[in-house]
Design a protein around this motif. Structure first.
Motif, PDB file in Angstrom:
ATOM      1  N   TRP A  58      -0.380  -5.052   6.944  1.00 25.72           N
ATOM      2  CA  TRP A  58      -0.979  -4.276   6.655  1.00 25.72           C
ATOM      3  C   TRP A  58       0.080  -2.960   6.423  1.00 25.72           C
ATOM      4  O   TRP A  58      -0.202  -2.520   5.985  1.00 25.72           O
ATOM      5  CB  TRP A  58       0.149  -4.121   8.506  1.00 25.72           C
ATOM      6  N   ALA A  59       1.385  -3.159   5.826  1.00 20.92           N
ATOM      7  CA  ALA A  59       1.804  -1.839   5.158  1.00 20.92           C
ATOM      8  C   ALA A  59       1.287  -2.143   3.265  1.00 20.92           C
ATOM      9  O   ALA A  59       0.931  -1.478   3.252  1.00 20.92           O
ATOM     10  CB  ALA A  59       3.530  -2.819   5.131  1.00 20.92           C
ATOM     11  N   PHE A  60       1.053  -3.764   2.929  1.00 18.63           N
ATOM     12  CA  PHE A  60      -0.066  -3.703   2.096  1.00 18.63           C
ATOM     13  C   PHE A  60      -1.557  -2.818   1.869  1.00 18.63           C
ATOM     14  O   PHE A  60      -1.751  -2.191   0.799  1.00 18.63           O
ATOM     15  CB  PHE A  60       0.336  -5.053   0.497  1.00 18.63           C
ATOM     16  N   SER A  61      -2.035  -3.097   2.579  1.00 21.69           N
ATOM     17  CA  SER A  61      -2.991  -1.996   2.833  1.00 21.69           C
ATOM     18  C   SER A  61      -3.543  -1.038   2.537  1.00 21.69           C
ATOM     19  O   SER A  61      -4.246  -0.725   2.280  1.00 21.69           O
ATOM     20  CB  SER A  61      -3.998  -3.388   3.850  1.00 21.69           C
ATOM     21  N   ALA A  62      -2.300  -0.967   3.776  1.00 18.75           N
ATOM     22  CA  ALA A  62      -2.642   0.851   3.850  1.00 18.75           C
ATOM     23  C   ALA A  62      -1.802   1.575   2.744  1.00 18.75           C
ATOM     24  O   ALA A  62      -2.352   2.326   2.640  1.00 18.75           O
ATOM     25  CB  ALA A  62      -1.471   1.361   4.713  1.00 18.75           C
ATOM     26  N   ALA A  63      -0.769   0.733   1.932  1.00 17.87           N
ATOM     27  CA  ALA A  63      -0.583   1.298   0.843  1.00 17.87           C
ATOM     28  C   ALA A  63      -0.912   1.313  -0.498  1.00 17.87           C
ATOM     29  O   ALA A  63      -1.465   2.327  -1.268  1.00 17.87           O
ATOM     30  CB  ALA A  63       0.919   0.444  -0.026  1.00 17.87           C
ATOM     31  N   TYR A  64      -2.322   0.481  -0.546  1.00 15.64           N
ATOM     32  CA  TYR A  64      -3.050   0.168  -1.115  1.00 15.64           C
ATOM     33  C   TYR A  64      -4.061   1.828  -0.863  1.00 15.64           C
ATOM     34  O   TYR A  64      -4.940   2.439  -1.650  1.00 15.64           O
ATOM     35  CB  TYR A  64      -4.011  -1.013  -1.194  1.00 15.64           C
ATOM     36  N   ALA A  79      -1.790 -11.706   1.421  1.00 13.61           N
ATOM     37  CA  ALA A  79      -0.614 -11.889   2.913  1.00 13.61           C
ATOM     38  C   ALA A  79      -2.115 -12.208   3.944  1.00 13.61           C
ATOM     39  O   ALA A  79      -2.627 -12.795   4.721  1.00 13.61           O
ATOM     40  CB  ALA A  79      -0.638 -10.683   3.373  1.00 13.61           C
ATOM     41  N   LYS A  80      -2.886 -11.133   3.566  1.00  9.85           N
ATOM     42  CA  LYS A  80      -4.719 -11.610   4.237  1.00  9.85           C
ATOM     43  C   LYS A  80      -5.566 -12.858   4.570  1.00  9.85           C
ATOM     44  O   LYS A  80      -5.624 -14.180   5.376  1.00  9.85           O
ATOM     45  CB  LYS A  80      -5.789 -10.343   3.771  1.00  9.85           C
ATOM     46  N   ASP A  81      -5.028 -13.906   3.289  1.00  6.38           N
ATOM     47  CA  ASP A  81      -6.093 -15.206   2.828  1.00  6.38           C
ATOM     48  C   ASP A  81      -4.687 -16.923   3.439  1.00  6.38           C
ATOM     49  O   ASP A  81      -5.081 -17.350   4.111  1.00  6.38           O
ATOM     50  CB  ASP A  81      -5.356 -15.634   1.307  1.00  6.38           C
ATOM     51  N   TYR A  82      -3.133 -15.896   3.549  1.00 11.14           N
ATOM     52  CA  TYR A  82      -2.333 -16.799   3.558  1.00 11.14           C
ATOM     53  C   TYR A  82      -2.676 -16.639   4.930  1.00 11.14           C
ATOM     54  O   TYR A  82      -2.663 -17.405   6.125  1.00 11.14           O
ATOM     55  CB  TYR A  82      -0.710 -16.186   3.775  1.00 11.14           C
ATOM     56  N   PHE A  83      -2.117 -15.457   5.854  1.00  8.82           N
ATOM     57  CA  PHE A  83      -2.440 -15.396   7.370  1.00  8.82           C
ATOM     58  C   PHE A  83      -4.301 -16.351   8.066  1.00  8.82           C
ATOM     59  O   PHE A  83      -3.407 -16.842   9.061  1.00  8.82           O
ATOM     60  CB  PHE A  83      -2.659 -13.678   7.761  1.00  8.82           C
ATOM     61  N   LEU A 122      -5.308  -6.859  10.111  1.00 12.47           N
ATOM     62  CA  LEU A 122      -6.740  -7.062   9.273  1.00 12.47           C
ATOM     63  C   LEU A 122      -7.673  -5.476   9.584  1.00 12.47           C
ATOM     64  O   LEU A 122      -8.166  -5.697   8.361  1.00 12.47           O
ATOM     65  CB  LEU A 122      -7.112  -8.535   9.808  1.00 12.47           C
ATOM     66  N   SER A 123      -7.366  -5.112  10.376  1.00 10.82           N
ATOM     67  CA  SER A 123      -8.232  -4.154  10.231  1.00 10.82           C
ATOM     68  C   SER A 123      -7.708  -2.979   9.829  1.00 10.82           C
ATOM     69  O   SER A 123      -8.392  -2.340   8.909  1.00 10.82           O
ATOM     70  CB  SER A 123      -7.454  -2.915  12.016  1.00 10.82           C
ATOM     71  N   GLU A 124      -6.421  -3.164   9.199  1.00 13.91           N
ATOM     72  CA  GLU A 124      -6.004  -2.294   7.925  1.00 13.91           C
ATOM     73  C   GLU A 124      -6.705  -2.702   7.042  1.00 13.91           C
ATOM     74  O   GLU A 124      -6.843  -1.845   6.046  1.00 13.91           O
ATOM     75  CB  GLU A 124      -4.549  -2.225   8.099  1.00 13.91           C
ATOM     76  N   PHE A 125      -6.925  -3.585   6.287  1.00 16.43           N
ATOM     77  CA  PHE A 125      -7.783  -4.638   5.766  1.00 16.43           C
ATOM     78  C   PHE A 125      -8.917  -3.963   5.312  1.00 16.43           C
ATOM     79  O   PHE A 125      -9.826  -4.226   4.388  1.00 16.43           O
ATOM     80  CB  PHE A 125      -7.324  -6.102   5.202  1.00 16.43           C
ATOM     81  N   VAL A 126      -9.273  -3.733   6.301  1.00 14.56           N
ATOM     82  CA  VAL A 126     -10.442  -3.244   6.884  1.00 14.56           C
ATOM     83  C   VAL A 126     -10.926  -2.096   5.706  1.00 14.56           C
ATOM     84  O   VAL A 126     -11.242  -1.436   5.464  1.00 14.56           O
ATOM     85  CB  VAL A 126     -11.596  -3.443   7.942  1.00 14.56           C
ATOM     86  N   ARG A 127      -9.931  -0.881   6.471  1.00 11.17           N
ATOM     87  CA  ARG A 127      -9.808   0.162   6.127  1.00 11.17           C
ATOM     88  C   ARG A 127     -10.155   0.704   3.843  1.00 11.17           C
ATOM     89  O   ARG A 127     -10.067   1.311   4.237  1.00 11.17           O
ATOM     90  CB  ARG A 127      -9.167   1.060   7.029  1.00 11.17           C
ATOM     91  N   ALA A 128      -8.861  -0.619   3.764  1.00  9.29           N
ATOM     92  CA  ALA A 128      -8.581  -0.519   2.585  1.00  9.29           C
ATOM     93  C   ALA A 128      -9.517  -0.742   1.558  1.00  9.29           C
ATOM     94  O   ALA A 128      -9.460  -0.543   0.636  1.00  9.29           O
ATOM     95  CB  ALA A 128      -7.450  -1.741   2.644  1.00  9.29           C
ATOM     96  N   THR A 129     -10.293  -2.573   2.390  1.00  9.43           N
ATOM     97  CA  THR A 129     -11.254  -2.433   1.086  1.00  9.43           C
ATOM     98  C   THR A 129     -13.204  -2.791   1.444  1.00  9.43           C
ATOM     99  O   THR A 129     -14.000  -3.242   1.054  1.00  9.43           O
ATOM    100  CB  THR A 129     -10.576  -4.477   0.993  1.00  9.43           C
ATOM    101  N   GLY A 130     -12.967  -2.673   3.290  1.00 16.38           N
ATOM    102  CA  GLY A 130     -14.245  -3.373   3.310  1.00 16.38           C
ATOM    103  C   GLY A 130     -14.485  -4.136   3.517  1.00 16.38           C
ATOM    104  O   GLY A 130     -15.985  -4.639   4.415  1.00 16.38           O
TER     105      GLY A 130
END
Length: 398
Positions: A58-64, A79-83, A122-130
């Protein structure tokens, strides 16, 4: 607000995020280390927790998303790939509670709180990257919670279940918690990820679930006499109502506000805004003359835990800025400023990086608890910095 926003941008980019980027990468086994102690030493073979890893995501997705720095995207992707590879249970759904240092499952229980944070990250990664893969995993985890953890008879989400979603004897989130089947904390961190998921997946079903969670807070969790949020309950929402957690109270103020704003329901928003101002007033009972907010009060023992914990300061700052932003409460802004001043003086580790877990009432840092670990994550302080940065920009452009 401008000064506060600039200070927190600097803190985020020069202290908090570099610590996690420089010191928490597991270059041997992949992903991230499980633990760094209060003195800054990595702990060998420490278990890797789902909550920690979801919060890093979440933190690095939001920061990005906010700052658009490629280095933050690289950590978020790691983080996403490992999780996705190690924490998600592909056979039975949900996520595992913890892994060993090599990524093997250590504790396979399904803790609703951890699944909530997986959805949040995961949802924050979507917000950051689609990213569509992350969205599909988030949607599946939402479905898992609704199918297995939601109690349609008594309403609410059960605290924990076995790996195959059967009843489990010990449902506690941590050793300090009561063994209740419903908790305020878990419901707070279900409404938070559901709201974030709603930003990228606007379905009527999800909106209805968020609305229901708001009702649970107003009708079951809120203590109608004290305006504090009570913490531990059984299946039928009976509880001792004996603990007041000031940090959770002020955190709920802005998270409930965020949820109802995102829903766009005008009448519900008016109702929630009336209540959260009362919760905020109750939370302020934890404020101290030095600008800090203490942790908890136990009514049955007539005692307080006066420790100044890092996450409580973060929530105190965001919650009071929310009161200033939406209700024009200038006193609340001053409370936020003073709390940040206290944090700068007592909680930031200027030598090893990141923040201490907390300090005592004399300002002596707590080094016995982790600098990074199962519960000490780049979540509360990263979120606080980003919230203030984004809120300042919104107010400036309004």
């Amino acid at each position: 607000m401008e000064q506060l926003s600039k200070a927190l941008l600097y803190e985020l980019e020069h202290n908090i995020l570099p610590f996690w980027m420089d010191k928490m990468i597991d270059n041997v086994n992949g992903g991230f280390l499980g633990r760094i102690d209060g003195y800054g030493n990595p702990v060998q073979n420490a278990e890797k927790g789902a909550v920690l890893n979801a919060r890093i995501l979440w933190a690095f997705s939001a920061a990005y998303r906010v700052l658009r720095k490629q280095s933050y995207l690289e950590i978020a992707t790691r983080a996403k790939d490992y999780f996705v590879r190690y924490f998600i249970d592909r056979e039975q759904g949900g996520v595992y509670w913890s892994l060993d240092e090599k990524g093997n499952v250590l504790d396979s229980k399904k803790q609703t709180y951890a699944i909530g944070f997986a959805i949040y990250g995961l949802s924050e990664f979507v917000r950051a990257t689609g990213d569509n893969e992350a969205l599909e995993y988030a949607k599946q985890l939402f479905s898992d919670l609704e199918q297995y953890a939601f109690d349609a008879v008594h309403n609410g989400y059960v605290e924990a279940l076995t790996c195959d979603w059967k009843p489990i004897a010990d449902m506690r989130l941590s050793d300090k918690d009561e063994n209740g089947s419903r908790t305020m904390n878990t419901h707070l961190h279900i409404i938070e990820p559901y709201t974030n998921l709603y930003r990228v997946w606007r379905t009527p079903e999800l909106a209805e679930r968020i609305h229901n969670l708001i009702d649970i807070f107003l009708n079951n969790i809120l203590n109608q006499n004290t305006r504090h949020l009570d913490l531990f309950f059984d299946d039928k929402w009976h509880g001792k109502r004996n603990i007041q957690s000031f940090g959770h109270d002020i955190e709920a103020v802005w998270l409930l506000h965020e949820s109802v704003i995102e829903l766009g329901n005008t009448s519900l928003r008016a109702k929630v805004e009336n209540v959260i101002q009362k919760i905020a007033k109750a939370a302020d009972e934890g404020l101290q003359p030095d600008g800090s907010m203490i942790y908890e009060r136990w009514l049955d023992m007539n005692q307080v835990d006066s420790q100044r914990q890092w996450w409580v300061m973060c929530e105190c700052i965001i919650g009071h800025v929310d009161l200033y932003q939406y209700f024009g409460d200038k006193k609340a802004l001053e409370i936020a400023r003073r709390c940040w001043q206290y944090t700068k003086e007592h909680l930031i580790d200027y030598h090893e990086g990141e923040w201490f877990w907390g300090c005592d009432q004399s300002g002596n840092p707590n080094r016995s608890d982790d600098k990074a670990g199962f519960w000490k994550c780049p979540y509360h302080n990263t979120r606080m910095c980003l919230e203030i940065i984004e809120r300042y920009e919104a107010m400036k452009n309004h």
